[in-house]
Design an enzyme around this catalytic site. Structure first.
Site, mmCIF file in Angstrom:
data_model
loop_
_atom_site.group_PDB
_atom_site.id
_atom_site.type_symbol
_atom_site.label_atom_id
_atom_site.label_comp_id
_atom_site.label_asym_id
_atom_site.label_seq_id
_atom_site.Cartn_x
_atom_site.Cartn_y
_atom_site.Cartn_z
ATOM 1 C CD GLU A 178 -6.355 -11.981 1.640
ATOM 2 O OE1 GLU A 178 -5.716 -11.943 2.710
ATOM 3 O OE2 GLU A 178 -6.726 -13.040 1.106
ATOM 4 C CB CYS A 212 -1.591 -7.152 6.774
ATOM 5 S SG CYS A 212 -0.833 -8.362 5.687
HETATM 6 P P1 NAD Z 1 -5.719 1.962 1.825
HETATM 7 O O1 NAD Z 1 -5.991 3.202 2.585
HETATM 8 O O2 NAD Z 1 -4.670 1.948 0.825
HETATM 9 O O3 NAD Z 1 -7.133 1.559 1.313
HETATM 10 C C1 NAD Z 1 -7.323 0.662 0.288
HETATM 11 C C2 NAD Z 1 -8.313 1.254 -0.683
HETATM 12 O O4 NAD Z 1 -9.543 1.622 -0.035
HETATM 13 C C3 NAD Z 1 -7.810 2.485 -1.385
HETATM 14 O O5 NAD Z 1 -7.912 2.281 -2.761
HETATM 15 C C4 NAD Z 1 -8.742 3.601 -0.932
HETATM 16 O O6 NAD Z 1 -9.029 4.540 -1.957
HETATM 17 C C5 NAD Z 1 -9.983 2.863 -0.574
HETATM 18 N N1 NAD Z 1 -10.804 3.586 0.402
HETATM 19 C C6 NAD Z 1 -10.384 4.183 1.549
HETATM 20 N N2 NAD Z 1 -11.438 4.728 2.195
HETATM 21 C C7 NAD Z 1 -12.542 4.474 1.438
HETATM 22 C C8 NAD Z 1 -13.929 4.782 1.556
HETATM 23 N N3 NAD Z 1 -14.406 5.459 2.618
HETATM 24 N N4 NAD Z 1 -14.770 4.379 0.579
HETATM 25 C C9 NAD Z 1 -14.310 3.681 -0.468
HETATM 26 N N5 NAD Z 1 -12.998 3.348 -0.630
HETATM 27 C C10 NAD Z 1 -12.136 3.756 0.291
HETATM 28 O O7 NAD Z 1 -5.341 0.814 2.779
HETATM 29 P P2 NAD Z 1 -5.560 0.769 4.300
HETATM 30 O O8 NAD Z 1 -6.975 0.412 4.525
HETATM 31 O O9 NAD Z 1 -4.979 1.941 5.025
HETATM 32 O O10 NAD Z 1 -4.545 -0.457 4.595
HETATM 33 C C11 NAD Z 1 -4.111 -0.758 5.828
HETATM 34 C C12 NAD Z 1 -4.881 -1.941 6.340
HETATM 35 O O11 NAD Z 1 -4.792 -2.976 5.401
HETATM 36 C C13 NAD Z 1 -4.345 -2.514 7.629
HETATM 37 O O12 NAD Z 1 -5.425 -2.800 8.473
HETATM 38 C C14 NAD Z 1 -3.687 -3.802 7.198
HETATM 39 O O13 NAD Z 1 -3.631 -4.789 8.189
HETATM 40 C C15 NAD Z 1 -4.511 -4.198 6.043
HETATM 41 N N6 NAD Z 1 -3.769 -5.041 5.133
HETATM 42 C C16 NAD Z 1 -4.165 -6.328 4.975
HETATM 43 C C17 NAD Z 1 -3.437 -7.160 4.148
HETATM 44 C C18 NAD Z 1 -3.808 -8.593 3.954
HETATM 45 O O14 NAD Z 1 -3.224 -9.216 3.086
HETATM 46 N N7 NAD Z 1 -4.746 -9.124 4.702
HETATM 47 C C19 NAD Z 1 -2.320 -6.665 3.482
HETATM 48 C C20 NAD Z 1 -1.971 -5.344 3.660
HETATM 49 C C21 NAD Z 1 -2.713 -4.521 4.477
#
Ligand code: NAD
Length: 423
Positions: A178, A212
């Protein structure tokens, strides 16, 4: 889980306040009640969902039993994102449990208070052997991803989505991703501009744009742009007063890095509305940008903040070309009174989902699958779709030993002959 939400609602609101300064009503609408509704929907329907399916039989199988059993995958990893740190973790977890799986829960460390709260609360309500919570950041996630899971469900950025997909590939583990992207919003000249402005700004401003499926940018003509801006000034004053920073109804940007990134996007554009900020609080005023080109920095990445660029286009065809020349969006919005225009866009733009004449709201319809396409994700969930995501459909054909069946199928045995196979 439902009991946990009811008994610890205040603590959850406090944690959301601490991480995002999220207003209480927003916590209720988009986080806790959203989660509650999903849990109640599962409880109400689960007995029907789990029943083995008996699909239609063809003539060849009239004497047989044809069944689809629902199996859990096994042990599932659910990784949440920080922007809706409770529901984005627990809604997929609930679906995985409904389908019979064990789940490792990984809250996002970036929403620190909510992550800590999940780590404390979940073991009080769910069997810790079957549903352990792993808190931590990139090193912990990297370790987790080395394990062999039977399914991985990840919510977050496209960049990390690729890392998760690659890790899952090592074990041929199926995934739901997602992800995010730039969700466009096309407004034509027939749209009711007063309602359009309210609905677009609401979608942009919940959680200060850190959603998102927030409308990322607007596509409209110069004439519509002028009307939109005049009305937006009125609506923002009505909602947040003259001193917007003092309003209790605007969330804050999650951390300093995201704040600086957003400020740089504002700096490189023409500000028509808003534009002020306060780094000490990570506050950014609702900001509308004009004279925006597709090549501007603000159009190169998902904004994820209270900034709304307007790109001028002349008609729906131009809008379609603009959207389709970019990565497929998670959501797409159209504001128009002309059904033909609406159909033109919904039928020609590949997107995760659409809301017409509003924003965000398709996410709340249980009977619609929620998920992206291309760089905005793969797979979907919500309601029965969540249960289906975490369910392996196991086919079973059962034969019996009666003589008629054996006679009808006897043509398959050697020695082969034209006569036998024509039975
Ligand atoms: P986040 O930073 O919370 O990351 C999610 C997870 O990824 C965390 O647990 C983090 O530890 C892990 N992570 C980060 N970098 C990593 C790496 N290099 N290696 C391994 N794991 C790693 O979330 P985010 O990515 O900042 O979230 C924002 C994004 O999420 C936006 O692009 C948003 O559009 C998207 N989003 C999508 C939905 C959906 O339902 N489609 C919902 C909410 C957010």
């Amino acid at each position: 889980m439902l009991k946990m939400v009811d008994e610890y609602e205040q603590e959850m609101i406090a944690a959301l306040e601490k991480d995002l300064r999220r207003p209480k009503q927003e916590c209720m609408i988009v986080e806790l009640d959203f989660l509650r509704n999903d849990l109640k929907n599962i409880l109400y329907n689960i007995n029907d969902w789990v029943k083995p399916e008996r699909p239609e039989k063809t003539f060849v199988n009239l004497l047989d039993d044809v069944v689809i059993y629902h199996d859990p995958y096994g042990v599932v990893l659910v990784m949440g994102a920080w922007n809706y740190p409770i529901q984005l973790l627990l809604v997929p977890v609930a679906a995985a449990i409904a389908a019979g799986n064990c789940v490792v829960l990984k809250p996002s460390e970036i929403a620190e208070s909510c992550s800590k709260l999940m780590g404390e609360l979940v073991p009080k309500y769910l069997d810790n052997e079957c549903f352990p919570v792993v808190c931590g950041g990139i090193p912990e996630t990297t370790e987790l991803l080395k394990q062999r899971f039977d399914y991985i469900f990840y919510t977050g950025s496209t960049m990390v989505g690729k890392i998760v997909h690659k890790a899952a590939n090592e074990h041929l583990t199926p995934v739901t991703l997602e992800l995010g992207g730039k969700s466009p919003c096309y407004i034509d000249s027939t749209a009711d501009i007063e309602k359009t402005v309210r609905r677009v700004l609401w979608g942009k401003m919940i959680n200060a744009g850190q959603t998102c499926i927030a409308p990322d940018y607007i596509l409209c003509s110069k004439e519509t742009e002028d009307k939109f801006i005049t009305e937006a000034r009125k609506v923002l004053r009505e909602w947040y007063g003259d001193n917007i920073k003092d309003s209790p109804d605007i969330s804050r940007i999650i951390h300093q890095r995201a704040f600086s990134r957003l400020i740089n996007l504002i700096k490189s554009s023409d500000v028509a509305v808003g534009g002020s900020s306060d780094a000490s609080e990570r506050f950014i005023e609702p900001t509308i940008l004009t004279n925006v080109k597709g090549t501007d920095p603000v159009m190169q990445e998902e904004i994820f903040g209270p900034i709304l660029p307007i790109v001028r286009i002349e008609n729906a065809f131009e809008a379609i070309n603009f959207i389709n020349s970019r990565e497929k969006p998670l959501a797409c919005y159209v504001f128009s009174k002309i059904q033909k225009q609406i159909n033109l866009i919904t039928q020609n733009v590949p997107a995760g989902g659409f809301t017409i004449n509003d924003t965000i709201m398709h996410i709340g319809v249980d009977s619609l699958p929620f998920g992206g396409i291309g760089y905005s994700g793969m797979g979907n969930y919500h309601g029965k779709f969540g249960y289906d995501t975490f369910t392996h459909r196991k086919s079973c054909l059962q034969k019996n030993f009666n003589a008629l069946g054996e006679f009808l199928a006897s043509g398959r045995y050697p020695p082969y002959s034209e006569k036998k196979t024509s039975i």
